[in-house]
Write a protein that holds these residues in place. Sequence first.
Motif, PDB file in Angstrom:
ATOM      1  N   VAL A  11       0.842  -1.196   0.000  1.00 39.01           N
ATOM      2  CA  VAL A  11       0.000   0.000   0.000  1.00 39.01           C
ATOM      3  C   VAL A  11       0.882   1.253   0.000  1.00 39.01           C
ATOM      4  CG1 VAL A  11      -1.799   1.266   1.225  1.00 39.01           C
ATOM      5  CG2 VAL A  11      -1.856  -1.228   1.166  1.00 39.01           C
ATOM      6  N   ASN A  31      -3.995   6.988 -16.933  1.00 37.18           N
ATOM      7  CA  ASN A  31      -4.835   7.135 -15.745  1.00 37.18           C
ATOM      8  C   ASN A  31      -4.125   6.563 -14.508  1.00 37.18           C
ATOM      9  OD1 ASN A  31      -7.240   7.502 -14.162  1.00 37.18           O
ATOM     10  ND2 ASN A  31      -7.670   5.318 -14.419  1.00 37.18           N
ATOM     11  N   MET A  33      -4.265   5.260 -10.521  1.00 36.81           N
ATOM     12  CA  MET A  33      -5.199   4.618  -9.592  1.00 36.81           C
ATOM     13  C   MET A  33      -4.515   4.350  -8.259  1.00 36.81           C
ATOM     14  SD  MET A  33      -6.123   1.915 -12.526  1.00 36.81           S
ATOM     15  CE  MET A  33      -4.840   2.525 -13.615  1.00 36.81           C
ATOM     16  N   PHE A  34      -5.276   4.292  -7.185  1.00 38.49           N
ATOM     17  CA  PHE A  34      -4.762   3.885  -5.880  1.00 38.49           C
ATOM     18  C   PHE A  34      -5.834   3.051  -5.189  1.00 38.49           C
ATOM     19  CE2 PHE A  34      -4.695   4.392  -1.297  1.00 38.49           C
ATOM     20  CZ  PHE A  34      -3.440   3.898  -1.007  1.00 38.49           C
ATOM     21  N   PRO A  35      -5.501   1.897  -4.559  1.00 37.89           N
ATOM     22  CA  PRO A  35      -4.188   1.228  -4.600  1.00 37.89           C
ATOM     23  C   PRO A  35      -3.930   0.618  -5.971  1.00 37.89           C
ATOM     24  CG  PRO A  35      -5.820  -0.166  -3.524  1.00 37.89           C
ATOM     25  CD  PRO A  35      -6.510   1.132  -3.825  1.00 37.89           C
ATOM     26  N   PRO A  41     -10.099   1.485 -15.282  1.00 37.59           N
ATOM     27  CA  PRO A  41     -11.533   1.784 -15.355  1.00 37.59           C
ATOM     28  C   PRO A  41     -11.856   2.894 -16.348  1.00 37.59           C
ATOM     29  CG  PRO A  41     -10.585   2.776 -13.396  1.00 37.59           C
ATOM     30  CD  PRO A  41      -9.489   1.960 -14.031  1.00 37.59           C
ATOM     31  N   LYS A  42     -10.823   3.614 -16.795  1.00 33.25           N
ATOM     32  CA  LYS A  42     -11.080   4.728 -17.711  1.00 33.25           C
ATOM     33  C   LYS A  42     -11.156   4.259 -19.159  1.00 33.25           C
ATOM     34  CE  LYS A  42      -9.456   9.332 -18.983  1.00 33.25           C
ATOM     35  NZ  LYS A  42      -8.443  10.366 -18.760  1.00 33.25           N
ATOM     36  N   GLU A  92      -6.318  15.650  -3.092  1.00 35.30           N
ATOM     37  CA  GLU A  92      -6.085  15.683  -4.534  1.00 35.30           C
ATOM     38  C   GLU A  92      -4.591  15.822  -4.792  1.00 35.30           C
ATOM     39  OE1 GLU A  92      -8.750  18.279  -6.527  1.00 35.30           O
ATOM     40  OE2 GLU A  92      -7.638  18.222  -8.413  1.00 35.30           O
ATOM     41  N   LEU A  93      -3.995  14.781  -5.362  1.00 33.05           N
ATOM     42  CA  LEU A  93      -2.575  14.802  -5.701  1.00 33.05           C
ATOM     43  C   LEU A  93      -2.466  15.333  -7.130  1.00 33.05           C
ATOM     44  CD1 LEU A  93      -1.620  11.258  -4.290  1.00 33.05           C
ATOM     45  CD2 LEU A  93      -1.544  13.477  -3.111  1.00 33.05           C
ATOM     46  N   GLU A  96      -2.466  13.453 -10.622  1.00 29.30           N
ATOM     47  CA  GLU A  96      -2.537  12.011 -10.382  1.00 29.30           C
ATOM     48  C   GLU A  96      -3.964  11.543 -10.080  1.00 29.30           C
ATOM     49  OE1 GLU A  96       2.048  11.271  -8.926  1.00 29.30           O
ATOM     50  OE2 GLU A  96       0.526  11.533  -7.377  1.00 29.30           O
ATOM     51  N   VAL A  97      -4.389  11.680  -8.844  1.00 29.17           N
ATOM     52  CA  VAL A  97      -5.658  11.094  -8.431  1.00 29.17           C
ATOM     53  C   VAL A  97      -6.024  11.682  -7.066  1.00 29.17           C
ATOM     54  CG1 VAL A  97      -4.593   9.121  -7.223  1.00 29.17           C
ATOM     55  CG2 VAL A  97      -6.845   8.832  -8.304  1.00 29.17           C
ATOM     56  N   LYS A  98      -7.299  11.565  -6.680  1.00 30.86           N
ATOM     57  CA  LYS A  98      -7.712  11.951  -5.325  1.00 30.86           C
ATOM     58  C   LYS A  98      -7.672  10.691  -4.452  1.00 30.86           C
ATOM     59  CE  LYS A  98     -11.696  13.909  -6.756  1.00 30.86           C
ATOM     60  NZ  LYS A  98     -12.042  14.550  -8.035  1.00 30.86           N
ATOM     61  N   VAL A  99      -6.940  10.748  -3.351  1.00 36.20           N
ATOM     62  CA  VAL A  99      -6.736   9.580  -2.497  1.00 36.20           C
ATOM     63  C   VAL A  99      -7.529   9.735  -1.198  1.00 36.20           C
ATOM     64  CG1 VAL A  99      -5.014   8.399  -1.085  1.00 36.20           C
ATOM     65  CG2 VAL A  99      -4.448   9.075  -3.421  1.00 36.20           C
ATOM     66  N   GLU A 100      -8.271   8.686  -0.816  1.00 40.38           N
ATOM     67  CA  GLU A 100      -8.971   8.716   0.467  1.00 40.38           C
ATOM     68  C   GLU A 100      -7.976   8.402   1.576  1.00 40.38           C
ATOM     69  OE1 GLU A 100     -12.230   6.002   0.909  1.00 40.38           O
ATOM     70  OE2 GLU A 100     -12.942   6.975   2.738  1.00 40.38           O
TER      71      GLU A 100
END
Lengths: 143, 383
Positions: A11, A31, A33-35, A41-42, A92-93, A96-100
């Motif tokens: 992780v 695209n 993704m995390f993890p 999916p895009k 929001e990175l 890259e992506v928004k990470v919870e």
Amino acid sequence: MGKQVPVAEGVFTWPSDEPRLIGSKCTDCGNVMFPTQSGCPKCSGQTTETVELGRTGTLWTWTVQGYPPKSPPYAGDASPKTFEPFGVGYVELPGEVKVETRLTVSDPEHIEIGMEMELTFVPLYTNDDGDEVVTFAFAPTAS
Amino acid sequence: MTTDDVAIVGIGMHPFGRHEGVSGMDMGVSAVRTACADAGVEWSDIQFAFGGSAAAGNPDTMVSKLGLTGLQFINVVNGCATGGSALFSAYNSIKSGMFDLGIAIGFDKHERGAFRVNTRSSGLGDWYGESGMALTTQFFGMKINRYMHEYGISNDSLARVSEKAFRNGSKNENAWRRKPLSMDEVKESAMLSYPLTQYMFCSPGEGGVALILARADQAHKYTDTPVYLKSAVVRSRRFGSFEVMAPSVALEHNAGPTVDASAAAFEMAGIGPEDIDVAQLQDTESGAEIMHMAENGFCEHGEQEHMLAMGETEIGGRLPVNTDGGCLANGEPIGASGLRQVYENVLQLRGDAGERQVPNNPKTAYTHVYGAPGISGVTILAK
Ligand SMILES: [Zn+2]
């Protein structure tokens, strides 16, 4: 005194001088993704590469976990007597992506959408070996 | 002008709430018997069934209590859209011409407290729940917090939705929570997931609903007040939508499955949001009702603040929303929840909703369910 161990392998990089979250990047469309995951999916692409994500970003939204989550699955302190509320949000990175993520702050007075955040790590519980199990969190950037 | 294909000709409900000693399946059986009596049919007349339950057993086993008639019985499991999916399947089984008379059934019985997270069944690692994330309550807190920030929705509006729900629930003999609460009581209850308090959230609960469907051209054999199913749509999420149980969300934004399901349902029905007389919208928490008003096309984002303050979604308002008290007053037995909304709309269109009857003879009605992992179901009814 035990050592610090990660809540799960793969992780985030651990041990490391400057640990980072580990994600995937689609080799077809880029695209992020995390993890990590194997499909996109895009674009429905079937190949991804493992990437280390950025350590800083801005808070996109947040809440405060005000009651003890059910345990299991929660591995932290779920005792109603000693439970301490904790913040949760999406950071929001850039690019890259928004990470919870958990937040190191939990007072609504001190949390604001758009604030600058950086990656850190917080203790979750002590395992049977006496090791401290840690998970990732984001903290407001010291200005 | 499209012709009507499918009608709802019988409805049955086991009251929602907590019922010690009564199994979820027995609530389902009770609802089926009531629905058969309402339509004036015997269980042996029913040609097919779609049954949904998330936590109270395999619905098809209920035939051992209802009667072993050999009918086609298919179990449906589809998260919070389980009831909507059962209805969608039943609708299409008749619309296709395969059957004349069938039933959609939903029931459930959940343990107390918030839904327990099962990250593995969602294809996610154990670390996600172990770390204190993956709670549906967190998702709803975060979604409405962002929405309030973007569109200027106030804390008062959150409280107003709950106040309305419990007031409507107090007029519903089948509701779980029937005690009206003031806005202050709602706001001052325990803060569960900022900005949402205890009385802004619904709870997992118990209950059962059954709906009997027939070919529209045969509906008058069963009832003087058929209600026609103009559309039934289920949609899953597209890339970029913000959904429950998501360790990450794309940077680009997509409006989500509710917007897609709603647009498809209106197109199928050949009418628009302005034509709807009463709506039941997923209100897992009070903020969800507010967001879903816009996502379903009933207003622009941000207009809800004014609409709520003016009472436009009250039973006597321009667009009554959640007239039976919604999930907030009824709780959420997952398998039954979507069918409860349709049950309420049938009552409203028949003019049988008693103390909570929408005035001026409503002719069209709308239902919307939403849930994990990003799925929405919409139906449009008309008489
Ligand atoms: Zn891709």
